[in-house]
Design an enzyme around this catalytic site. Structure first.
Site, PDB file in Angstrom:
ATOM      1  N   PRO A  45       4.781 -12.975 -11.192  1.00  9.33           N
ATOM      2  CA  PRO A  45       6.057 -13.690 -11.174  1.00  9.33           C
ATOM      3  C   PRO A  45       6.287 -14.475 -12.455  1.00  9.33           C
ATOM      4  O   PRO A  45       5.324 -14.879 -13.121  1.00  9.33           O
ATOM      5  CB  PRO A  45       5.920 -14.647  -9.982  1.00  9.33           C
ATOM      6  CG  PRO A  45       4.487 -14.672  -9.621  1.00  9.33           C
ATOM      7  CD  PRO A  45       3.822 -13.468 -10.203  1.00  9.33           C
ATOM      8  N   ASP A  46       7.569 -14.681 -12.814  1.00 12.28           N
ATOM      9  CA  ASP A  46       7.855 -15.547 -13.969  1.00 12.28           C
ATOM     10  C   ASP A  46       7.851 -16.996 -13.490  1.00 12.28           C
ATOM     11  O   ASP A  46       7.409 -17.282 -12.363  1.00 12.28           O
ATOM     12  CB  ASP A  46       9.173 -15.128 -14.642  1.00 12.28           C
ATOM     13  CG  ASP A  46      10.395 -15.361 -13.770  1.00 12.28           C
ATOM     14  OD1 ASP A  46      10.251 -15.871 -12.641  1.00 12.28           O
ATOM     15  OD2 ASP A  46      11.506 -15.040 -14.217  1.00 12.28           O
ATOM     16  N   PHE A  47       8.293 -17.924 -14.329  1.00  7.97           N
ATOM     17  CA  PHE A  47       8.361 -19.335 -13.921  1.00  7.97           C
ATOM     18  C   PHE A  47       9.658 -19.658 -13.201  1.00  7.97           C
ATOM     19  O   PHE A  47       9.671 -20.231 -12.133  1.00  7.97           O
ATOM     20  CB  PHE A  47       8.316 -20.237 -15.167  1.00  7.97           C
ATOM     21  CG  PHE A  47       6.938 -20.604 -15.629  1.00  7.97           C
ATOM     22  CD1 PHE A  47       5.808 -20.286 -14.905  1.00  7.97           C
ATOM     23  CD2 PHE A  47       6.776 -21.310 -16.822  1.00  7.97           C
ATOM     24  CE1 PHE A  47       4.553 -20.633 -15.354  1.00  7.97           C
ATOM     25  CE2 PHE A  47       5.526 -21.664 -17.280  1.00  7.97           C
ATOM     26  CZ  PHE A  47       4.408 -21.332 -16.552  1.00  7.97           C
ATOM     27  N   ARG A  48      10.774 -19.274 -13.865  1.00  8.35           N
ATOM     28  CA  ARG A  48      12.032 -19.926 -13.511  1.00  8.35           C
ATOM     29  C   ARG A  48      13.006 -19.085 -12.698  1.00  8.35           C
ATOM     30  O   ARG A  48      14.079 -19.590 -12.356  1.00  8.35           O
ATOM     31  CB  ARG A  48      12.730 -20.425 -14.792  1.00  8.35           C
ATOM     32  CG  ARG A  48      11.953 -21.543 -15.473  1.00  8.35           C
ATOM     33  CD  ARG A  48      12.596 -22.062 -16.738  1.00  8.35           C
ATOM     34  NE  ARG A  48      11.811 -23.140 -17.321  1.00  8.35           N
ATOM     35  CZ  ARG A  48      10.736 -22.976 -18.095  1.00  8.35           C
ATOM     36  NH1 ARG A  48      10.321 -21.759 -18.393  1.00  8.35           N
ATOM     37  NH2 ARG A  48      10.072 -24.013 -18.565  1.00  8.35           N
ATOM     38  N   ASN A 119       3.360 -15.036 -23.002  1.00 13.93           N
ATOM     39  CA  ASN A 119       2.627 -14.676 -21.798  1.00 13.93           C
ATOM     40  C   ASN A 119       1.126 -14.876 -21.973  1.00 13.93           C
ATOM     41  O   ASN A 119       0.579 -14.723 -23.073  1.00 13.93           O
ATOM     42  CB  ASN A 119       2.945 -13.240 -21.401  1.00 13.93           C
ATOM     43  CG  ASN A 119       4.407 -13.092 -21.036  1.00 13.93           C
ATOM     44  OD1 ASN A 119       5.075 -14.091 -20.788  1.00 13.93           O
ATOM     45  ND2 ASN A 119       4.914 -11.871 -21.031  1.00 13.93           N
ATOM     46  N   ASP A 121      -1.025 -13.252 -19.926  1.00 11.75           N
ATOM     47  CA  ASP A 121      -1.637 -12.194 -19.122  1.00 11.75           C
ATOM     48  C   ASP A 121      -2.358 -11.129 -19.946  1.00 11.75           C
ATOM     49  O   ASP A 121      -2.986 -10.222 -19.390  1.00 11.75           O
ATOM     50  CB  ASP A 121      -0.581 -11.526 -18.228  1.00 11.75           C
ATOM     51  CG  ASP A 121       0.646 -11.036 -19.014  1.00 11.75           C
ATOM     52  OD1 ASP A 121       0.491 -10.662 -20.193  1.00 11.75           O
ATOM     53  OD2 ASP A 121       1.747 -11.023 -18.437  1.00 11.75           O
ATOM     54  N   HIS A 138       1.046 -19.120 -26.403  1.00 16.85           N
ATOM     55  CA  HIS A 138       0.610 -20.102 -25.408  1.00 16.85           C
ATOM     56  C   HIS A 138      -0.813 -19.819 -24.928  1.00 16.85           C
ATOM     57  O   HIS A 138      -1.188 -20.231 -23.832  1.00 16.85           O
ATOM     58  CB  HIS A 138       1.597 -20.116 -24.227  1.00 16.85           C
ATOM     59  CG  HIS A 138       2.972 -20.584 -24.635  1.00 16.85           C
ATOM     60  ND1 HIS A 138       4.092 -20.404 -23.870  1.00 16.85           N
ATOM     61  CD2 HIS A 138       3.399 -21.233 -25.754  1.00 16.85           C
ATOM     62  CE1 HIS A 138       5.159 -20.919 -24.498  1.00 16.85           C
ATOM     63  NE2 HIS A 138       4.762 -21.415 -25.647  1.00 16.85           N
TER      64      HIS A 138
HETATM   65  P1  CNA Z   1      10.727 -18.138 -17.586  1.00 17.17           P
HETATM   66  O1  CNA Z   1      11.206 -19.480 -18.004  1.00 17.17           O
HETATM   67  O2  CNA Z   1      10.261 -17.988 -16.194  1.00 17.17           O
HETATM   68  O3  CNA Z   1      11.941 -17.132 -17.844  1.00 17.17           O
HETATM   69  C1  CNA Z   1      11.878 -15.787 -17.515  1.00 17.17           C
HETATM   70  C2  CNA Z   1      13.190 -15.119 -17.914  1.00 17.17           C
HETATM   71  O4  CNA Z   1      13.051 -13.727 -17.725  1.00 17.17           O
HETATM   72  C3  CNA Z   1      14.401 -15.571 -17.106  1.00 17.17           C
HETATM   73  O5  CNA Z   1      15.509 -15.709 -17.963  1.00 17.17           O
HETATM   74  C4  CNA Z   1      14.609 -14.413 -16.105  1.00 17.17           C
HETATM   75  O6  CNA Z   1      15.955 -14.226 -15.732  1.00 17.17           O
HETATM   76  C5  CNA Z   1      14.122 -13.247 -16.919  1.00 17.17           C
HETATM   77  N1  CNA Z   1      13.581 -12.146 -16.129  1.00 17.17           N
HETATM   78  C6  CNA Z   1      12.806 -12.186 -15.022  1.00 17.17           C
HETATM   79  N2  CNA Z   1      12.420 -10.960 -14.668  1.00 17.17           N
HETATM   80  C7  CNA Z   1      12.950 -10.113 -15.579  1.00 17.17           C
HETATM   81  C8  CNA Z   1      12.886  -8.716 -15.773  1.00 17.17           C
HETATM   82  N3  CNA Z   1      12.186  -7.915 -14.967  1.00 17.17           N
HETATM   83  N4  CNA Z   1      13.555  -8.195 -16.823  1.00 17.17           N
HETATM   84  C9  CNA Z   1      14.283  -8.970 -17.669  1.00 17.17           C
HETATM   85  N5  CNA Z   1      14.362 -10.316 -17.523  1.00 17.17           N
HETATM   86  C10 CNA Z   1      13.692 -10.874 -16.504  1.00 17.17           C
HETATM   87  O7  CNA Z   1       9.572 -17.600 -18.532  1.00 17.17           O
HETATM   88  P2  CNA Z   1       9.392 -17.795 -20.107  1.00 17.17           P
HETATM   89  O8  CNA Z   1       8.438 -16.773 -20.533  1.00 17.17           O
HETATM   90  O9  CNA Z   1      10.683 -17.917 -20.811  1.00 17.17           O
HETATM   91  O10 CNA Z   1       8.715 -19.247 -20.150  1.00 17.17           O
HETATM   92  C11 CNA Z   1       7.654 -19.495 -20.912  1.00 17.17           C
HETATM   93  C12 CNA Z   1       6.394 -19.773 -20.091  1.00 17.17           C
HETATM   94  C13 CNA Z   1       6.211 -18.846 -18.938  1.00 17.17           C
HETATM   95  C14 CNA Z   1       5.202 -19.523 -20.935  1.00 17.17           C
HETATM   96  O11 CNA Z   1       4.582 -20.719 -21.249  1.00 17.17           O
HETATM   97  C15 CNA Z   1       4.259 -18.595 -20.140  1.00 17.17           C
HETATM   98  O12 CNA Z   1       2.931 -18.947 -20.274  1.00 17.17           O
HETATM   99  C16 CNA Z   1       4.726 -18.730 -18.761  1.00 17.17           C
HETATM  100  N6  CNA Z   1       4.432 -17.638 -17.826  1.00 17.17           N
HETATM  101  C17 CNA Z   1       3.719 -16.532 -18.204  1.00 17.17           C
HETATM  102  C18 CNA Z   1       3.463 -15.517 -17.301  1.00 17.17           C
HETATM  103  C19 CNA Z   1       2.691 -14.319 -17.753  1.00 17.17           C
HETATM  104  O13 CNA Z   1       1.779 -14.445 -18.562  1.00 17.17           O
HETATM  105  N7  CNA Z   1       3.022 -13.127 -17.253  1.00 17.17           N
HETATM  106  C20 CNA Z   1       3.927 -15.625 -15.989  1.00 17.17           C
HETATM  107  C21 CNA Z   1       4.650 -16.783 -15.605  1.00 17.17           C
HETATM  108  C22 CNA Z   1       4.894 -17.777 -16.539  1.00 17.17           C
END
Ligand code: CNA
Length: 287
Positions: A45-48, A119, A121, A138
């Protein structure tokens, strides 16, 4: 000359995905910025994102505010919520997505200058990108250290302790004389040196920027989207509109001045469509 259009820019416009795909074919120094959205289809999952994002699903950790799970001051007071969450996020159980393979394809075609990722991951490495092509802005789970001290902790020891539970992490922390933490950048911590060392030179050279799956809310990473020189085409692939872009649909620039393109949707769909338009789809699918 007196006949030149006074507003004609000294660069070619790029206002649609097909124009971007055309520019991609000849680009030599592509920079890709990745966020959590690029890994969502891998199952992380993402954060937001409302409802599915981590921040909406942290109730079980009883946090004072969602970001606390990655906040250094909070971690020092109560490290267990982060350790618990890291059991879910620890690399090993996830595979790269089409978005990661697309970045690898750019590398194979000798077009990728660098992939800057937020990311943690390590899916870029799993897709086959060499370490020198990635800036893990990060941090990630490749290494661990003791908070506030220059002491390395073998990452495997921390992984095992985290998986065994709270008592095991407490014992490990006692053994190392401080809080053991994977080298992930928390709020309140400086970014890895590599970020500041490489970014200025990289963005001087950058001739095409692709931004994928990020809310561009976290600084200083978000600033990178503004670093390319004027006239360098920038593509945002994201579910929702974010960032400092001027798209043709905004109507705030004469079309000849537009160099930003928006693909609204999922990263995997966006890279497939871009690859199709650029004649790179068979190569992407073979990855
Ligand atoms: P965020 O703030 O959660 O934003 C994610 C963005 O991606 C949003 O605008 C969503 O609408 C969009 N989104 C979600 N799913 C999809 C998709 N399938 N295709 C296209 N767009 C999509 O995350 P950010 O990366 O902007 O924030 C930075 C943080 C998140 C970093 O410090 C990371 O470490 C942290 N993070 C990382 C992971 C990971 O490593 N996979 C997971 C969750 C959070």
């Amino acid at each position: 000359s007196p006949t030149a259009n006074p507003i004609a820019p000294p660069y070619a416009r790029c206002s649609s995905l097909s124009e971007f795909a055309q520019r991609l074919q000849s680009a030599r120094h592509v920079i890709v910025l990745l966020g959590a959205g690029a890994s969502v289809s891998a199952g992380i999952p993402d954060f937001r994102s409302p409802g599915t994002g981590l921040y909406d699903n942290l109730a079980k950790y009883n946090l004072p505010f969602p970001e606390a799970v990655f906040d250094l001051d909070f971690f020092v007071q109560n490290p267990w919520p982060f350790y618990q969450l890291s059991r879910e996020l620890w690399p090993g159980g996830y595979s790269p997505t089409a978005a990661h393979h697309f970045v690898k394809l750019l590398h194979d075609r000798q077009q990728l200058l660098r992939c800057y990722t937020q990311n943690i991951d390590s899916l870029e490495a799993l897709a086959g990108l060499p370490k020198d092509k990635v800036v893990a802005a990060h941090g990630n789970f490749d290494s661990a250290h003791v908070v506030g001290r220059d002491v390395e902790v073998p990452i495997e020891l921390l992984r095992e302790a985290t998986l065994r539970g709270e008592d095991a992490t407490r014992e490990l922390n006692e053994q190392y004389g401080g809080l053991c933490k994977p080298s992930i950048t928390f709020f309140g911590e400086a970014l890895p040196k590599r970020f500041g060392e490489l970014a200025p030179e990289d963005f001087e050279l950058c001739d095409l920027l692709v931004v994928m799956g990020t809310s561009l809310k976290v600084q200083p990473f978000a600033c990178l989207a503004t670093f390319p020189s004027v006239g360098v085409p920038r593509l945002l692939i994201n579910r929702d509109r974010v960032g400092p872009f001027h798209f043709v649909s905004d109507g705030d620039l004469p079309i000849d001045l537009v160099t930003d393109v928006f693909f609204q949707g999922d990263c995997d769909d966006g890279v497939r469509e871009l690859a199709r338009l650029a004649g790179m789809l068979p190569a992407l699918e073979s990855l």
